[in-house]
Structure formats: C-alpha cells, structure tokens
Design a protein around this motif. Sequence first.
Motif, mmCIF file in Angstrom:
data_model
loop_
_atom_site.group_PDB
_atom_site.id
_atom_site.type_symbol
_atom_site.label_atom_id
_atom_site.label_comp_id
_atom_site.label_asym_id
_atom_site.label_seq_id
_atom_site.Cartn_x
_atom_site.Cartn_y
_atom_site.Cartn_z
ATOM 1 N N GLN A 130 0.705 -1.203 0.064
ATOM 2 C CA GLN A 130 0.064 0.028 0.090
ATOM 3 C C GLN A 130 0.840 1.283 -0.126
ATOM 4 O O GLN A 130 1.850 1.359 0.550
ATOM 5 C CB GLN A 130 -0.982 -0.026 1.140
ATOM 6 C CG GLN A 130 -0.133 -0.113 2.503
ATOM 7 C CD GLN A 130 -1.230 0.302 3.812
ATOM 8 O OE1 GLN A 130 -2.228 0.759 3.486
ATOM 9 N NE2 GLN A 130 -0.768 -0.221 4.852
ATOM 10 N N GLN A 131 0.429 2.222 -0.651
ATOM 11 C CA GLN A 131 1.216 3.652 -0.619
ATOM 12 C C GLN A 131 -0.063 4.546 -0.604
ATOM 13 O O GLN A 131 -0.079 5.331 -1.257
ATOM 14 C CB GLN A 131 1.753 3.930 -2.071
ATOM 15 C CG GLN A 131 3.118 3.027 -1.976
ATOM 16 C CD GLN A 131 4.030 3.273 -3.167
ATOM 17 O OE1 GLN A 131 3.732 4.271 -3.730
ATOM 18 N NE2 GLN A 131 4.850 2.576 -3.443
ATOM 19 N N VAL A 171 2.975 8.091 8.885
ATOM 20 C CA VAL A 171 4.020 9.250 8.481
ATOM 21 C C VAL A 171 5.337 8.655 8.219
ATOM 22 O O VAL A 171 5.910 9.046 7.017
ATOM 23 C CB VAL A 171 4.099 10.326 9.432
ATOM 24 C CG1 VAL A 171 4.966 11.465 9.206
ATOM 25 C CG2 VAL A 171 2.730 11.126 9.565
ATOM 26 N N GLU A 172 5.720 8.002 8.743
ATOM 27 C CA GLU A 172 7.348 7.636 8.815
ATOM 28 C C GLU A 172 7.580 6.295 7.879
ATOM 29 O O GLU A 172 8.527 6.384 7.235
ATOM 30 C CB GLU A 172 7.800 7.341 9.946
ATOM 31 C CG GLU A 172 7.695 8.502 10.886
ATOM 32 C CD GLU A 172 8.611 8.472 12.336
ATOM 33 O OE1 GLU A 172 9.124 7.286 12.711
ATOM 34 O OE2 GLU A 172 8.536 9.316 13.054
ATOM 35 N N VAL A 173 6.653 5.400 7.660
ATOM 36 C CA VAL A 173 6.693 4.343 6.947
ATOM 37 C C VAL A 173 6.112 4.456 5.527
ATOM 38 O O VAL A 173 6.513 4.195 4.665
ATOM 39 C CB VAL A 173 6.370 3.028 7.627
ATOM 40 C CG1 VAL A 173 6.559 1.839 6.602
ATOM 41 C CG2 VAL A 173 7.574 2.891 8.923
ATOM 42 N N LEU A 174 4.436 4.693 5.694
ATOM 43 C CA LEU A 174 3.814 4.698 4.459
ATOM 44 C C LEU A 174 4.163 6.123 3.678
ATOM 45 O O LEU A 174 3.459 6.382 2.729
ATOM 46 C CB LEU A 174 2.423 4.659 4.860
ATOM 47 C CG LEU A 174 2.187 3.221 5.660
ATOM 48 C CD1 LEU A 174 0.662 2.982 5.705
ATOM 49 C CD2 LEU A 174 2.560 2.047 4.544
ATOM 50 N N ASP A 175 4.780 7.192 4.550
ATOM 51 C CA ASP A 175 4.999 8.268 3.731
ATOM 52 C C ASP A 175 3.540 9.260 3.416
ATOM 53 O O ASP A 175 3.302 9.603 2.338
ATOM 54 C CB ASP A 175 5.687 8.184 2.277
ATOM 55 C CG ASP A 175 6.472 9.645 2.082
ATOM 56 O OD1 ASP A 175 6.457 10.506 2.946
ATOM 57 O OD2 ASP A 175 6.596 9.602 0.693
ATOM 58 N N ARG A 213 5.553 18.511 5.671
ATOM 59 C CA ARG A 213 4.958 17.332 5.355
ATOM 60 C C ARG A 213 4.817 16.639 6.744
ATOM 61 O O ARG A 213 5.961 16.592 7.476
ATOM 62 C CB ARG A 213 5.754 16.535 4.450
ATOM 63 C CG ARG A 213 4.984 15.303 3.585
ATOM 64 C CD ARG A 213 5.946 14.838 2.775
ATOM 65 N NE ARG A 213 5.390 13.327 2.413
ATOM 66 C CZ ARG A 213 4.881 13.018 1.070
ATOM 67 N NH1 ARG A 213 5.069 13.999 0.278
ATOM 68 N NH2 ARG A 213 4.745 11.968 0.727
#
Lengths: 534, 217
Positions: B33-34, B85-89, B174
């Motif tokens: 997933q993104q 936030v930190e992994v999936l951006d 962001r």
Amino acid sequence: MSVTAPSARAIAEVSSPPVAGGWFAYAREDAAASIVVALVALPLCLGIAHASGAPLTSGLVAGIIGGLVVPFLSGSQLMVSGPAAGLVTIVYASISELGGFEIFLPAVALAGVFQIVMGLLKAGVIKFYFPTDVMRGMLAAIGLTLILKQAVHLVGYDADYFGDTAFDQENHENTFTAIAHAFGATHAGATIIGLLSLALLFLWPKIPSAKIRRFPAGLFVVLLGIGLNALFRALGSDLMVQPEHLVAMPSSGGPLGFFGAVVRPDFSAFANPKVWSAAFTIGLVASLESLLSLEATDRLDPWKRTSPPSRELVAQGAGNFLAGLLGGLPLTGVIVRSSANVNAGGRTRLSAVLHGIWLLVFVLLIPGALNLIPLSALAAILIHTGFKLSPPSLYREMARIGWWHWLPFTLTIVSILLTDLLVGILIGLFIGGGVILLRHSRSPVLIPIGPPGSVLQRFILPVHLSFLNKAALANMLESFPPGSRVELDARRTAHIDYDILELIHTYAGLMKERGVDLRLVGVPSLPGGKPSGH
Amino acid sequence: MENYRRIMANNREWVKKIVESDPGYFDKLSKGQQPTFLFIGCSDSRAPAEVITGTEPGEMFVHRNIANQVQPADLNVLSVLQYGVEVLDIKHVIVCGHYGCGGVRAAMAEPFHGLVDYWIGGIRNIIRLNRHALEGMGGDEERFKRIVELNVLEQVYNLSQTPVVQQAWDKGPRPLLHGVVYDLHSGLLQELVVGLDSNKKAQEFFTPQLRMSLHGA
C-alpha cells in the motif's frame, strides 16, 4: 598483547601502575634490567659503528648519550635510545660522500636541531596514525629478525656484524644464506654456551625459588658464558671461544685513551650544503625510526603507558645535537634494546639512564673484562626477546580477527624480513594505509532507519562523509528505481566533503527527472551555488 | 446469523464484480500500500471514511475511535500516525468529526455512560472552558454543533503537537493536517482548518484566543 608474557608476572606482583612512583619506585627491577640492556647494547653499539664505517668509539658515545641524556627529556618510561641499525646504510653513505667522519658529525648535530624544530612544530602526531596491524607486524618481524639474525651468532658464526637487522648483509650474504653458511661453520664452544644460555632463559621463570628468579636471567647467562669459556680455556680445550666470537671493545688504554680516541667535529663543515642535506635526511629518518620505536615500546608496556611523540622528537634531537658535538653516531629510539628492557623487567626510565651509566662504566673502567663475554650468550638474550616479540599466539590472533587485519600484518612482516626495518615498515605503512583507505571507501554511506519495505526509504548519512565515500554513495543513489521515495538525513553528519555535496546536489536534479522522489534533510547547500546543468 | 451470512454473500458478490471489470485488481493491491491519506474519524456507522471521501482501497489509511480523539498518550492512534507518516509516507492527515456525534452528546450529559466517560473527558473540558459562549448560543442543536467543531479543532491541535508530526515538520512541510466535519443531514464535508504543514502555520491558526477556548492555555 600477549607479546609481553614475561611481564605478566610483573603485573601480578604490582597492583597499580607506577603513575606517581617517581624515579626510584622500582629501583631494584630497573637496575637489574639496565645491566642486561647495557650488556646487549654494548656489542650493538660496536657492531653498528663498525658497519657504518665509523670509529667504534662513536657507537659507544651515541649509546651513552642515549642513556644519560635522552631519558631525562623523553616522556617514555621504557624506550632505550642509541645508535640504530636502521641508519647504518644512510650513515655509511653520508660519511663516504662527505669525505670523513669529522665532516659527518656536524650533520648529526644539525639533524638534532631539525628534530627539535619538528618536535616543537608537533610533527610527532604522525605516531598516532601508524596502523595497529602494521605495528603488530613490525614487532613480530623484529622478533623474527632477532631469531634469524642472532641464530648464526648463537652458534659462533659471526660473519655479519652483531645487531644487523637488514636482509642483505654487507658481506654479500643475506639472512637465509648466512644461516645456511652457519651450519657449516659452527663453533662447538660458542654453540654450547649459546644453547645453554637460551635454555636457561626459557626455563628461568619456571625456577621454583623466587629468590633465584629475581636475579636477572640475562646477567646470569652472560656470567655463565664467561665462566664456561674460562673453564674451556683452563682445560686447554678446543671448545674455547676465540676472540672473534667475543665482545671486542677497542683497546683504548684507559679512560684518557677513550676520550683521546673520540673524533672531534669539523665545525667549518657547517658551510657545506651537502652537510645540510645529509642532516635533513638523517633528521627525518631518525625521527621516523624513533616514533616507530616509541609506538612499538608503548605497545609492549605491560602498564600501557603512552608517550608524547613530539616531546620525544625534542629529546631525540637534543641527543643527536650532543652526539654530533661529542663525536657520536646519530641515535634514535631503538626497539631491540627497548624490548630487551621490557623483557628483562624494566619499569621506569631509570633503567634506560642506568644502561647509559653502565656503558660509560664499562668503557672507562672495565673494557678488558667485557672482552671475555661470548657473543653467543648475548645472542641467546636477543633470541629469547625475539620469541617474546613473536609468539605463535600473535599469529593465531591475527588470523582470527580477519583477512583485512591479517594482510597488512603479514605483508609488513615479509617486507621487513626481506628488506630492512625502515624500508620494510614503509612498505607496511603504505599497504596498511591502502587497506584502510580501501575499507573506508567501502564503509556504509547510507544507514537505513525504518523497517524494510517502507514506502519512504529513510537513511541517515554517517558522521563523516569524505571523497572516499563518493563511489559508494553514487552507486547507492543509482540503485533507486523510478517511483521510489528516498529521504537522506544529514542532520547528524558533522562533516561533508565538497565532492560529496556536489554529488548529492547533482543527483537531486537527476533523480527528479528519473521519477525518484529524493528528499534532502539538513544537507547544506553548495557554497558556490548549484552545480552546472541545474 | 442470517445477517452475518448476508455480508459473506456480499463479499463474494463484490469480488466477482471487481474481477470482472479488472482481473488484476487484487494482485496489484496485494503488492503493498502507498496510501496518500490518513483518516482519523469517528466509529459512528454513518460516517464511513472511504464512502464519504470516494477513496478506493489502497488510498487511505484509517483510524477510527469514539469521537475521533487524538489523545497524546493513546498508543493506538500514535502508532497509526507514526507508521503512516514515517513508513507509508502519508501526505495528508485528516481529522473528521461529524454532527450528531454520540460521543460528544454523551460528554454534554451527566457522566453515567461507563467506561466511555474516561475516553471523552477531554470533550467535557472543552465544554467547561467554553461554558459562557455556549450558554449564550440560541439552541441546543447549535450548541451541539459548536462542540463537535471545537472537538475537531482540539484533535488537530493535539495532532500537531505529537512527536511524530513535530519531527516530520522539522524535516519539511509534510504531512499536511486538516480538520473537517461531516454533516449527516446533507452528506457534505465542511472544512474547519486546511493545510497546516508547519509550526508557523499551526501557530497562526491556533491563536491564543482559540487555544484558550480549547484547553485553557
């Protein structure tokens, strides 16, 4: 390091290092060690002077100054200074080029001045950059050199001068052909004394009586050698060791004779530019050799004391300045005598000073008695020291800690064995430096944080990024496929080379075109603006 | 049990329809997933995140709890936020409240609801701090709406103060924080605060006056 095995007992006997012990805190141990060192130093001083094509007195003068002057100025507790085998070639060439020893002496004094200047300019810091593997290789190589070179003296084959450390010998033999020749030319009496001495030195620590054990083993084997030889002589046996296998002090005709034999410098030679260039060479090489010996001696110190290197240059410089004025060979810190000092139980600089006093006493008062000492007994002391410097456990350890340490270690040993100490160590330093650079250039440049498979691949840059990391970084940046999102965080990086900065900013533009979302965090902008093309 | 069977049947029907129109649909989604959005909403069954925002599976990371709370010590919401936030951006974090929220209504009443009273304690504080302004308002319905809105703003503020958001803003603009309210009557989303992407913007929006009414400071 396990090289200092004999001192392990010394550590056990003394709970804390002699930090505030002062000069005489270990007077008994230092005195015992100093006699052994002086006995070993004596034929070394003479042999090196002989090989350098210099008057024999000059070697003794250098040895005495190395004991009576240098330790007072040096910061090292265990290093012994004196004429160095490593300088023999340079000294020999300089004397013949300058056309006389009295013209050479001003160059020695000038070399001392150079060293003092280098010391004041803190040039000694290079000591801290000698790679550990190379230094370990150097110590092991010295151990092997001692064993191989002294083995021939142990059996009474004295074709080469005592204390040579070079592979190619002046008599057109080399280390290995000399050993081969020695087999055909052993002297039975010298061999008996040598082997007996060697056996005693190894068995000494196993003697049950602590009282006997405290007596310096080196001194004992020397006395034993003299005694045995006297016995052979009294019996009229063929075993009697001939004068060429004995210490050969020049017959000086008493104290006044010694001072009379000392060569005075020709001060007019200061005007000679060749003297200056010789002085420069000697100053440089002697400094390097002293610093290498200093680092090596520090490594042998069972108490792990460290010595200030720039101060050492000043001390050595003062020694050479005086040696030049007083008719001595150039001197350096010398690792063979220093390791003999450690091996004999020396603890403070008192032993180095006393070794100088003993040399002076030997020369002035009992030169005749010294000529009774068989070289094979002294060879045994050095071979024993050699085994302590080069124990099998060291090779096992170096093999165990990995290829990258083993390679410079081994190449240093081979280089030193096949050339000489100075050339060999320079080769070793070159290889060792190369290995360090190579490993450095392969060190990780992007440290991943966050779990694998993250949509956003986050990396922190290492504390220090130099041009050595450039190729690795470029390869990493190239490897990101289109569509990846990458964050480079330089906020913990203390230093980034301009080369790297330029690379990162160039790639920032390139990667945008390639569809890679590259986010730079805390990366400084280029001092001169953006790189061309963006 | 019939109800339950019904949703199983629905599932089969849904898969069939999807595969008919796009045979590679599930292959694509199973690769990873993104999502672009993180939706923090209410558990209320009438405010389904994907449906009201028209987002497809894979587009929105969702966290829902009673009264869309972002409490500074709630490991659940903080974990979702950090991972998002930190992994999936994640680029956008949306707090979505809705009028007629049962959690907010409970906070307005006497506290006899059970465990949930602990959960909505923060909303009671908002009501207490704004008692004068709320009492001056015309009707109950208007008051109720106002509290729902203040609750959303409070959660956006809490969000902006989390270490995850603070660390992200330290690196760049962001994620963007948004606060919206869903109107059950019209089905429309109403924007309360849009596009906070830095401490500077957050400070401009959360004026001292607004902060006073949200949490007394």
